[in-house]
Design an enzyme around this catalytic site. Structure first.
Site, PDB file in Angstrom:
ATOM      1  N   PHE A   1       6.767  12.079   2.896  1.00 25.30           N
ATOM      2  CA  PHE A   1       6.247  10.905   3.587  1.00 25.30           C
ATOM      3  C   PHE A   1       6.348   9.708   2.662  1.00 25.30           C
ATOM      4  O   PHE A   1       6.370   9.865   1.431  1.00 25.30           O
ATOM      5  CB  PHE A   1       4.779  11.127   3.995  1.00 25.30           C
ATOM      6  CG  PHE A   1       4.565  11.073   5.478  1.00 25.30           C
ATOM      7  CD1 PHE A   1       4.906  12.143   6.278  1.00 25.30           C
ATOM      8  CD2 PHE A   1       4.034   9.924   6.076  1.00 25.30           C
ATOM      9  CE1 PHE A   1       4.713  12.091   7.644  1.00 25.30           C
ATOM     10  CE2 PHE A   1       3.839   9.867   7.454  1.00 25.30           C
ATOM     11  CZ  PHE A   1       4.179  10.956   8.241  1.00 25.30           C
TER      12      PHE A   1
ATOM     13  N   GLN B   1      -2.344  -3.093   8.279  1.00 29.91           N
ATOM     14  CA  GLN B   1      -1.055  -2.462   8.010  1.00 29.91           C
ATOM     15  C   GLN B   1      -0.108  -2.556   9.199  1.00 29.91           C
ATOM     16  O   GLN B   1      -0.508  -2.306  10.333  1.00 29.91           O
ATOM     17  CB  GLN B   1      -1.260  -0.979   7.689  1.00 29.91           C
ATOM     18  CG  GLN B   1       0.054  -0.235   7.490  1.00 29.91           C
ATOM     19  CD  GLN B   1      -0.158   1.122   6.879  1.00 29.91           C
ATOM     20  OE1 GLN B   1      -0.543   2.069   7.544  1.00 29.91           O
ATOM     21  NE2 GLN B   1       0.077   1.230   5.589  1.00 29.91           N
TER      22      GLN B   1
ATOM     23  N   HIS C   1       3.238  -0.946  10.734  1.00 31.66           N
ATOM     24  CA  HIS C   1       4.070   0.257  10.626  1.00 31.66           C
ATOM     25  C   HIS C   1       5.492  -0.145  10.997  1.00 31.66           C
ATOM     26  O   HIS C   1       5.696  -0.815  11.999  1.00 31.66           O
ATOM     27  CB  HIS C   1       3.532   1.311  11.606  1.00 31.66           C
ATOM     28  CG  HIS C   1       4.079   2.681  11.374  1.00 31.66           C
ATOM     29  ND1 HIS C   1       5.399   2.987  11.570  1.00 31.66           N
ATOM     30  CD2 HIS C   1       3.489   3.830  10.963  1.00 31.66           C
ATOM     31  CE1 HIS C   1       5.596   4.274  11.291  1.00 31.66           C
ATOM     32  NE2 HIS C   1       4.442   4.799  10.915  1.00 31.66           N
TER      33      HIS C   1
ATOM     34  N   LEU D   1       3.769   3.966  18.375  1.00 33.86           N
ATOM     35  CA  LEU D   1       4.128   4.562  17.092  1.00 33.86           C
ATOM     36  C   LEU D   1       5.224   5.611  17.215  1.00 33.86           C
ATOM     37  O   LEU D   1       5.155   6.518  18.035  1.00 33.86           O
ATOM     38  CB  LEU D   1       2.870   5.217  16.503  1.00 33.86           C
ATOM     39  CG  LEU D   1       3.040   5.993  15.205  1.00 33.86           C
ATOM     40  CD1 LEU D   1       3.403   5.067  14.068  1.00 33.86           C
ATOM     41  CD2 LEU D   1       1.757   6.741  14.883  1.00 33.86           C
TER      42      LEU D   1
ATOM     43  N   GLU E   1       6.251   8.127  10.941  1.00 28.09           N
ATOM     44  CA  GLU E   1       6.992   8.079   9.688  1.00 28.09           C
ATOM     45  C   GLU E   1       7.653   9.429   9.384  1.00 28.09           C
ATOM     46  O   GLU E   1       8.603   9.500   8.618  1.00 28.09           O
ATOM     47  CB  GLU E   1       5.996   7.722   8.576  1.00 28.09           C
ATOM     48  CG  GLU E   1       6.619   7.355   7.272  1.00 28.09           C
ATOM     49  CD  GLU E   1       5.575   6.731   6.337  1.00 28.09           C
ATOM     50  OE1 GLU E   1       4.741   5.933   6.821  1.00 28.09           O
ATOM     51  OE2 GLU E   1       5.604   7.055   5.154  1.00 28.09           O
TER      52      GLU E   1
ATOM     53  N   ARG F   1       4.782   1.779   3.526  1.00 32.39           N
ATOM     54  CA  ARG F   1       4.916   1.072   4.800  1.00 32.39           C
ATOM     55  C   ARG F   1       5.017  -0.441   4.660  1.00 32.39           C
ATOM     56  O   ARG F   1       5.734  -1.087   5.399  1.00 32.39           O
ATOM     57  CB  ARG F   1       3.734   1.421   5.696  1.00 32.39           C
ATOM     58  CG  ARG F   1       3.868   2.807   6.227  1.00 32.39           C
ATOM     59  CD  ARG F   1       2.706   3.171   7.094  1.00 32.39           C
ATOM     60  NE  ARG F   1       2.909   4.544   7.551  1.00 32.39           N
ATOM     61  CZ  ARG F   1       1.970   5.277   8.121  1.00 32.39           C
ATOM     62  NH1 ARG F   1       0.762   4.775   8.285  1.00 32.39           N
ATOM     63  NH2 ARG F   1       2.235   6.501   8.515  1.00 32.39           N
TER      64      ARG F   1
ATOM     65  N   HIS G   1      -0.817  -1.498  12.875  1.00 28.32           N
ATOM     66  CA  HIS G   1      -1.032  -0.059  12.942  1.00 28.32           C
ATOM     67  C   HIS G   1      -2.386   0.377  12.410  1.00 28.32           C
ATOM     68  O   HIS G   1      -3.101   1.135  13.059  1.00 28.32           O
ATOM     69  CB  HIS G   1       0.087   0.622  12.167  1.00 28.32           C
ATOM     70  CG  HIS G   1       0.016   2.111  12.166  1.00 28.32           C
ATOM     71  ND1 HIS G   1       0.015   2.840  13.335  1.00 28.32           N
ATOM     72  CD2 HIS G   1      -0.062   3.011  11.157  1.00 28.32           C
ATOM     73  CE1 HIS G   1      -0.057   4.126  13.030  1.00 28.32           C
ATOM     74  NE2 HIS G   1      -0.126   4.265  11.728  1.00 28.32           N
TER      75      HIS G   1
ATOM     76  N   ARG H   1      -2.253   1.370   3.022  1.00 24.20           N
ATOM     77  CA  ARG H   1      -2.501   2.802   3.109  1.00 24.20           C
ATOM     78  C   ARG H   1      -1.191   3.566   3.116  1.00 24.20           C
ATOM     79  O   ARG H   1      -0.230   3.140   3.752  1.00 24.20           O
ATOM     80  CB  ARG H   1      -3.271   3.112   4.399  1.00 24.20           C
ATOM     81  CG  ARG H   1      -3.476   4.583   4.635  1.00 24.20           C
ATOM     82  CD  ARG H   1      -4.304   4.852   5.868  1.00 24.20           C
ATOM     83  NE  ARG H   1      -3.640   4.535   7.117  1.00 24.20           N
ATOM     84  CZ  ARG H   1      -2.712   5.300   7.680  1.00 24.20           C
ATOM     85  NH1 ARG H   1      -2.300   6.410   7.097  1.00 24.20           N
ATOM     86  NH2 ARG H   1      -2.174   4.947   8.833  1.00 24.20           N
TER      87      ARG H   1
END
Lengths: 319, 571
Positions: free
Chosen positions: B114, B229, B231, B241, B244, B275, B342, B384
């Site tokens: 990730f 954040q 994304h 979404l 990821e 991100r 996000h 994050r």
């Protein structure tokens, strides 16, 4: 852009006794989902229209509703696919009391889950320091059922529920499958005994509506069939449903066709005097109207072929 | 009036996990404006981080450093240490409760790569990890049905804090419109994030930051609100979404010219940069005219080379989302994407046991707790890392529950003036119901969301933020003249949306205010007019306080640094 009539079920207990339909005319922009359209109606035409929604991405299960008579998720369905003669008709989901407009009382739906003890009951001795091991194949057995988003689309269109509101319903039974087939659960047999009771797994009529309406890969009918197989394999036979299945199998494998005198008696149980007495009125009525099957059953000519099929199936299962 | 020892608001991962620590010992109530299974934790797709080391030599140490670095050094390092060290136990616990996890060849919990993580650390259940975890905890809440009262479809309008002690909440039953005071010894908010203020967002319609603003209105400060954040892979125009995990499993990002543009921005990590960096890279490609499509306003997520088998086994939901929502078959064509709002790094400030802070000095609001996305502990700092959100909710939900048990046990009942609280709540609702004028909620909401996406989005600058601030003040005024069409009691979603909009208008101002003041670029907060990080001036948390005149005041709190001194952040 095509103009479409949204014919929407309206009911507001604060104001009116009866429900009605209200038409809204909306131009469909390309690519819009049904939920996009409902939001357009609510935000630009009539803010009093009520429905549930939350994630907008097909994972929370809030926006199930009946469209043109069948349940679906509004957020994941393209509106253009739903137009019939210029109209999209929208109703609240079925088998549930309506609270307002497209919002129904979901308590009966949630209540059904509680009947199947919807949580893992592991063996307390199976408690390693790290994770318990599970093979990819074991994971796959519960993969489908664990995708349930509890949207109640299956509940809505279930035909068994329509005649028996105590029936557990497809989603709860799929939830039961998820534990019965989980290699980490220790209560398989108890669960099978419990959901074999009246209104449980044997009361499904196999119509398949649940699997057709399910917006995910749960396909509840397939899960119900799996629990029935598990019940058979575990020898959980002490109930009408299982006996019915066994009787069906016995007569067909013996004579090549169904012995309609034998099946009901075998299903209720030969020594179940009360149960047998309950069958009597139906039997008598059939007799009076000459609908009763022949007292002495006959078979089909080529029984050998049928038996061959059964033995093949047995081998197939063993593999 | 309803009375329960502990009142938990929010039924996502954090709220349900906290409840598990308390059932049987205390009388616990959970209030949710949806149903537990509808909570937005369920939308998390790709995974939950924990250094189990099931596929490589991962360690909690590495997880700690990755998270600190990912946070652009704004995360509080003692809190990050707790989260990463507790992570493996939190995952094993969920496995024991029956969470279905995808498995490795050795039948252990599978893990994958990730963004921003230096090992394969994301434990997952295909690409619906949040759903699997949420339903596992929902199952536990049904198991505890007799000991746990869940009030579904109740909307909390007020937090009751008096003399520095939290005493309960006021909520109304969405089904009937009935208003009630819920009196508790202790209160936990686990109400989720505030991304709905943005036009392009992956957040649920429900994520309107109600809990955060309710706390703020009750005198609780809010921390680091400017850190939102984005994304990188939101489905074009929908903002939905696309996990990821799509890149973790090997997906590429392409611009309109077909180039894997990440080679310019994060040459060593490529698509698996954190991100903030990947979102800025995608936005730069679009801004500089290398986007795809007729308006050149999106880029592509390309999954074709993964092959059908991998796509359907590891990313089935992604495949279906692209197919159902924009009609793209990801096996045959690249999927149009754009950055989408996000995750809310900011929120209600809390200590490492989730006790809410009353000020920048560390004083507490007695009896008030916050956990999960609505809280700011702060483990995510300015950015994050993917898969740390589910972990945050699990670890701090659990910690909140344990601390709540301790605090609730030793706490007396503080009285609540029921009439006074009901009147206050009624007055707020009445003001909305009886507003008159020619404004309408829909335009106000849509102008707000567009302002936030285009003036306080992936890239920011002083001018845009100034305009955004002015616009929000204007919208707040116009909102007072926007009548509510539906005056009914039964399932009045018009009223819910009106309350939600009031929240969004209030906290959006704080996002913008924090962003205007913070004259640097750090993590998700990227200012074109102040493009570098300024540790000397800005290595500190923003705290926004509501002032008596209805305005706000910003103060600051130092970041807790234990082992890792800030250094330049390169990937």
């Amino acid at each position: 852009m095509a103009k479409v009539t949204f014919r929407i079920f309206r009911y507001n207990p604060d104001k009116e006794q009866a429900s009605r339909y209200q038409d809204y005319i909306v131009s469909l922009e390309p690519g819009v989902t049904l939920l996009n359209c409902l939001n357009k109606i609510k935000w630009e035409i009539d803010p009093t229209l009520s429905y549930r929604m939350s994630c907008g991405s097909a994972i929370c299960g809030s926006c199930a509703m009946k469209v043109n008579g069948h349940a679906l998720l509004a957020c994941k369905t393209q509106a253009s696919e739903l137009v019939r003669d210029g109209v999209i008709q929208i109703d609240p989901i079925g088998n549930s009391p309506v609270m307002r407009d497209l919002v129904v009382d979901l308590e009966p739906f949630w209540g059904a889950f509680r009947k199947v003890e919807p949580y893992l009951m592991p063996d307390s001795r199976d408690n390693p320091e790290r994770e318990r091991l599970q093979t990819a194949a074991q994971f796959l057995k519960i993969d489908a059922a664990t995708q349930c988003i509890m949207c109640a689309a299956c509940w809505s269109d279930c035909n068994s529920l329509e005649v028996d509101n105590l029936f557990y319903g497809p989603a709860a039974l799929a939830k039961a499958q998820r534990f019965i087939y989980d290699s980490r659960d220790a209560k398989k047999r108890d669960r099978l005994v419990e959901i074999s009771k009246l209104h449980g797994m044997w009361d499904c009529t196999h119509c398949g509506e649940c699997s057709t309406r399910c917006p995910t890969e749960v396909k509840p009918l397939a899960r119900i069939e799996e629990i029935r197989e598990a019940a058979m394999a575990e020898g959980v036979h002490g109930n009408n449903g299982a006996r019915h299945a066994l009787a069906f199998r016995e007569t067909v494998s013996k004579r090549g066709l169904l012995d309609e005198n034998y099946v009901p008696v075998r299903s209720v149980g030969f020594f179940n005097i009360m149960g047998l007495l309950e069958l009597l009125p139906v039997g008598l009525r059939m007799f009076i109207r000459r609908k009763n099957p022949p007292i002495i059953p006959h078979g089909i000519d080529n029984r050998k072929e049928v038996r061959k099929i059964f033995s093949r199936q047995k081998e197939f299962r063993r593999d | 009036m309803y009375t329960h020892d502990v009142i938990i608001v929010g039924s996502g991962l954090a709220g349900l996990r906290a409840a598990m620590e308390l059932v049987g010992r205390f009388d616990v109530a959970i209030l949710t404006k949806v149903y537990p299974s509808r909570s937005h934790s369920g939308a998390a797709q790709g995974g939950v981080a924990a250094a189990l080391g099931n596929v490589d030599g991962d360690t909690p140490e590495a997880h700690i450093f990755d998270t600190v670095k990912g946070s652009d050094y704004l995360g509080d390092q003692d809190a990050i240490e707790i989260m990463c060290n507790d992570a493996p136990a939190a995952i094993y616990e969920m496995e024991k409760l029956g969470c279905p996890f995808s498995r490795t060849g050795e039948n252990k919990i599978a893990q994958r790569a990730f963004g921003g993580h230096s090992f394969q650390r994301a434990c997952f259940s295909a690409d619906r990890t949040g759903h699997a975890l949420l339903h596992t905890l929902f199952e536990q809440s049904m198991k505890n049905a007799g000991k746990l009262q869940v009030y579904s479809e109740w909307y909390v309008t007020r937090l009751i804090v008096e003399d520095g002690v939290a005493r309960g909440v006021v909520a109304f039953d969405i089904k009937t419109g009935r208003l009630e005071v819920f009196h508790g010894k202790t209160i936990l908010f686990a109400t989720g994030g505030y991304g709905r203020a943005y036009q392009i967002t992956s957040n649920a319609y429900a994520n309107t930051g109600d809990g955060i603003t309710a706390a703020y209105r009750a005198g609780v400060p809010l921390m680091d609100m400017e850190f939102v954040q984005f994304h990188p892979t939101g489905l074009y125009q929908h903002g939905i979404l696309l996990s990821e995990a799509a890149r973790g499993e090997g997906g590429y990002l392409l611009n309109g010219l077909g180039e894997r543009f990440m080679s310019k921005y994060a040459p060593s990590k490529m698509e698996l940069g954190p991100r903030d960096i990947v979102s800025r890279s995608a936005q730069t490609e679009i801004d500089e005219g290398r986007g795809a499509g007729p308006n050149k306003d999106y880029v592509y997520l390309d999954l074709r080379h993964l092959g059908k088998e991998k796509l359907m086994e590891r990313l089935p939901q992604i495949y279906n989302l692209a197919k159902d929502f924009i009609g793209v078959d990801a096996m045959k064509n690249p999927v149009p994407i754009q950055p989408t709002a996000h995750y809310s790094m900011g929120g209600i400030p809390a200590d490492n046991d989730c006790q809410v802070l009353a000020d920048e000095k560390g004083n507490l609001v007695k009896g008030f707790f916050a956990a999960g996305e609505c809280s700011c502990v702060s483990v995510h700092g300015a950015n994050r890392l993917g898969t740390n959100s589910l972990l945050d909710a699990l670890v701090f939900g659990r910690r909140a529950g344990k601390k709540l048990a301790e605090v609730t046990g030793g706490m007396d009942w503080s009285p609540v003036d029921e009439r006074k609280e009901l009147d206050a709540a009624l007055n707020e609702i009445r003001a909305l119901r009886e507003a008159s004028g020619s404004e309408d909620m829909t335009s106000i909401r849509s102008e707000l969301k567009n302002t936030m996406t285009y003036k306080a989005g992936v890239y920011r600058n002083g001018d845009d933020l100034g305009q955004a601030h002015k616009k929000i003040k204007e919208l707040q005024e116009r909102f007072k003249r926007a009548p509510m069409a539906d005056k009914g009691n039964t399932f009045n979603t018009n009223m819910v949306e009106s309350l939600e909009l009031a929240h969004m208008l209030e906290y959006s101002e704080l996002i913008v205010a924090g962003a205007i003041e913070r004259k640097e670029s750090r993590g998700a907060h990227a200012r074109k007019d102040h493009p570098t990080r300024d540790d000397a001036g800005w290595l500190k948390h923003t705290m926004a306080f509501k002032t008596a005149d209805g305005g706000y005041e910003l103060r600051y709190k130092p970041v807790r640094i234990t082992r890792f001194q800030p250094q330049e952040r390169k990937y």
